[in-house]
Scaffold this motif. Sequence first.
Motif, PDB file in Angstrom:
ATOM      1  N   GLU A 294     -10.316   0.365   1.378  1.00  0.00           N
ATOM      2  CA  GLU A 294      -9.452   0.762   2.521  1.00  0.00           C
ATOM      3  C   GLU A 294      -8.392   1.671   1.712  1.00  0.00           C
ATOM      4  O   GLU A 294      -7.829   2.646   2.384  1.00  0.00           O
ATOM      5  CB  GLU A 294      -8.677  -0.641   2.973  1.00  0.00           C
ATOM      6  CG  GLU A 294      -9.519  -1.420   3.708  1.00  0.00           C
ATOM      7  CD  GLU A 294      -8.766  -2.523   4.142  1.00  0.00           C
ATOM      8  OE1 GLU A 294      -7.713  -2.792   3.964  1.00  0.00           O
ATOM      9  OE2 GLU A 294      -9.460  -3.503   4.979  1.00  0.00           O
ATOM     10  N   PHE A 295      -7.771   1.471   0.479  1.00  0.00           N
ATOM     11  CA  PHE A 295      -6.784   2.238  -0.322  1.00  0.00           C
ATOM     12  C   PHE A 295      -7.234   3.845  -0.146  1.00  0.00           C
ATOM     13  O   PHE A 295      -6.730   4.540   0.157  1.00  0.00           O
ATOM     14  CB  PHE A 295      -6.739   1.680  -1.611  1.00  0.00           C
ATOM     15  CG  PHE A 295      -5.890   2.568  -2.202  1.00  0.00           C
ATOM     16  CD1 PHE A 295      -4.538   2.446  -2.320  1.00  0.00           C
ATOM     17  CD2 PHE A 295      -6.413   3.607  -3.365  1.00  0.00           C
ATOM     18  CE1 PHE A 295      -3.519   3.103  -3.259  1.00  0.00           C
ATOM     19  CE2 PHE A 295      -5.548   4.440  -4.376  1.00  0.00           C
ATOM     20  CZ  PHE A 295      -4.333   4.161  -3.972  1.00  0.00           C
TER      21      PHE A 295
ATOM     22  N   THR B 260      -5.018  -5.672  -2.728  1.00  0.00           N
ATOM     23  CA  THR B 260      -5.453  -4.536  -2.484  1.00  0.00           C
ATOM     24  C   THR B 260      -7.009  -4.115  -2.363  1.00  0.00           C
ATOM     25  O   THR B 260      -7.531  -4.679  -3.286  1.00  0.00           O
ATOM     26  CB  THR B 260      -4.812  -3.162  -3.725  1.00  0.00           C
ATOM     27  OG1 THR B 260      -3.459  -3.101  -3.486  1.00  0.00           O
ATOM     28  CG2 THR B 260      -5.434  -2.164  -3.226  1.00  0.00           C
TER      29      THR B 260
ATOM     30  N   THR C 236       0.973  -1.161  -0.203  1.00  0.00           N
ATOM     31  CA  THR C 236      -0.097  -0.049  -0.187  1.00  0.00           C
ATOM     32  C   THR C 236       0.888   1.255   0.020  1.00  0.00           C
ATOM     33  O   THR C 236       0.579   2.247  -0.702  1.00  0.00           O
ATOM     34  CB  THR C 236      -0.954   0.056   1.282  1.00  0.00           C
ATOM     35  OG1 THR C 236      -1.890  -1.174   1.285  1.00  0.00           O
ATOM     36  CG2 THR C 236      -1.977   1.322   1.288  1.00  0.00           C
TER      37      THR C 236
ATOM     38  N   THR D 100      -6.624   5.649   3.401  1.00  0.00           N
ATOM     39  CA  THR D 100      -5.171   5.569   3.764  1.00  0.00           C
ATOM     40  C   THR D 100      -4.548   7.039   3.864  1.00  0.00           C
ATOM     41  O   THR D 100      -4.753   7.698   2.865  1.00  0.00           O
ATOM     42  CB  THR D 100      -4.525   4.778   2.906  1.00  0.00           C
ATOM     43  OG1 THR D 100      -4.794   3.489   2.911  1.00  0.00           O
ATOM     44  CG2 THR D 100      -2.968   4.596   3.485  1.00  0.00           C
ATOM     45  N   ARG D 101      -4.044   7.492   4.962  1.00  0.00           N
ATOM     46  CA  ARG D 101      -3.391   8.760   5.069  1.00  0.00           C
ATOM     47  C   ARG D 101      -2.371   9.056   4.027  1.00  0.00           C
ATOM     48  O   ARG D 101      -2.360  10.014   3.503  1.00  0.00           O
ATOM     49  CB  ARG D 101      -2.889   8.917   6.346  1.00  0.00           C
ATOM     50  CG  ARG D 101      -2.305  10.176   7.170  1.00  0.00           C
ATOM     51  CD  ARG D 101      -3.498  11.301   6.758  1.00  0.00           C
ATOM     52  NE  ARG D 101      -3.006  12.441   5.915  1.00  0.00           N
ATOM     53  CZ  ARG D 101      -3.594  13.469   5.344  1.00  0.00           C
ATOM     54  NH1 ARG D 101      -5.021  13.253   5.369  1.00  0.00           N
ATOM     55  NH2 ARG D 101      -3.354  14.221   4.552  1.00  0.00           N
TER      56      ARG D 101
END
Length: 385
Positions: free
Chosen positions: A245-246, A241, A126, A249-250
């Motif tokens: 969630e991707f 992936t 990621t 992500t910060r």
Amino acid sequence: MSSSTTVHGSVAPGFEAVRAEFAAVAAADPGSGGSQLAARLDGRPVVDLWTGEGMTGSSLLALYSSAKGAAHLVVALLVQEGVLDLDEEVARDWPEFAAEGKAGITLRQMLEHRAGLIGVDGGFSTGELADDRRLAARLARQKPYWEPGTAYGYHAFVIAALTGEVVRRRTGRSIQECYEERIRAPFGLDFHFGLPAGLEPRYLPVLAARPTPEQQAAAGPAPAPDSLTGIAFNLNATPPTDLVEFAGTRAVHALGPASAGGFGNARGLAALYAAAAFGLDGRPPLLTPETVAEFGPVRTAGVDLVTGERDHFGLGFEAQSSRYPFLGPDAFGHSGAVGAQSFADPRSGVAYGYTRRSFSPGGGGGAPENHRLAAAVLRAAEAVR
């Protein structure tokens, strides 16, 4: 109509049928989490609509590959200005890229998704997917998955890391910096690579699809991790992936990967393509008709090895007339995995942006309702012009 499907916003005279079509789409999909629709005609706003709990016209959503359109608008500008040459070999400025038989690949072949570099053996982490520089470094060492130039397939997570490295090597600026300085900031566009921290309060996190059993059956099994589709969408990584969630992500918010890190709203998308093709707020269009004619029409006849679509790409942009036959042959734009769609159609003068908060159960880029909504916008535009 429930509060979650109440339509807000406005349309210009003559576009009332677009509002009705948008309301019908919302009523048929109450679990969408909300959506936005915006359109401009010859640069002026004519549609600005939204629906959904907590949604406003200025809400920011994860729009994934819509970023590719913004990235390749930068490339088109640099080609137009003579800074980049479509037929120059990429390795001339990026010597490491010549490894594994890639010395002859040109920028044009990259933009046509013909380079064969859809991913890497073993997949990306990621952290790598969030960082275009790390993606480019790994891709430079990778052997192509087919002989470059002989076929094409959607370079889903990586295309703008590849073209962006070409931009960086030639200009000394990242593709994100070029976009911010030359396009987003001057036009005040509400479409961004990544999500600046100050804009987080306007962000509505993406929601997973909720398909019916019939939709699930129609979708079929997930692609095999080692298939071309699996590799392109990083399903060969451990873990594979997850797109929901991707987007949360910060690192993705902070770095704004130019292939899949687009965040914005329908207003921003429509304004982006209006600025590109028609001009905005008294400014002339960014692209000349000659550049649009080079980048917009189909350049990839045949079947995409990754998605199965036919005649999928122009140069960097998706060739929109293949997906929407009612558009002109030079129509150019890009969809986003959640179901977003955006384009400029020089023939009609329409710039279009559609977003949704949840993944479309009926497919990824360009959710099925875009056929109805875009056609309604085109009909109205033709009637009032």
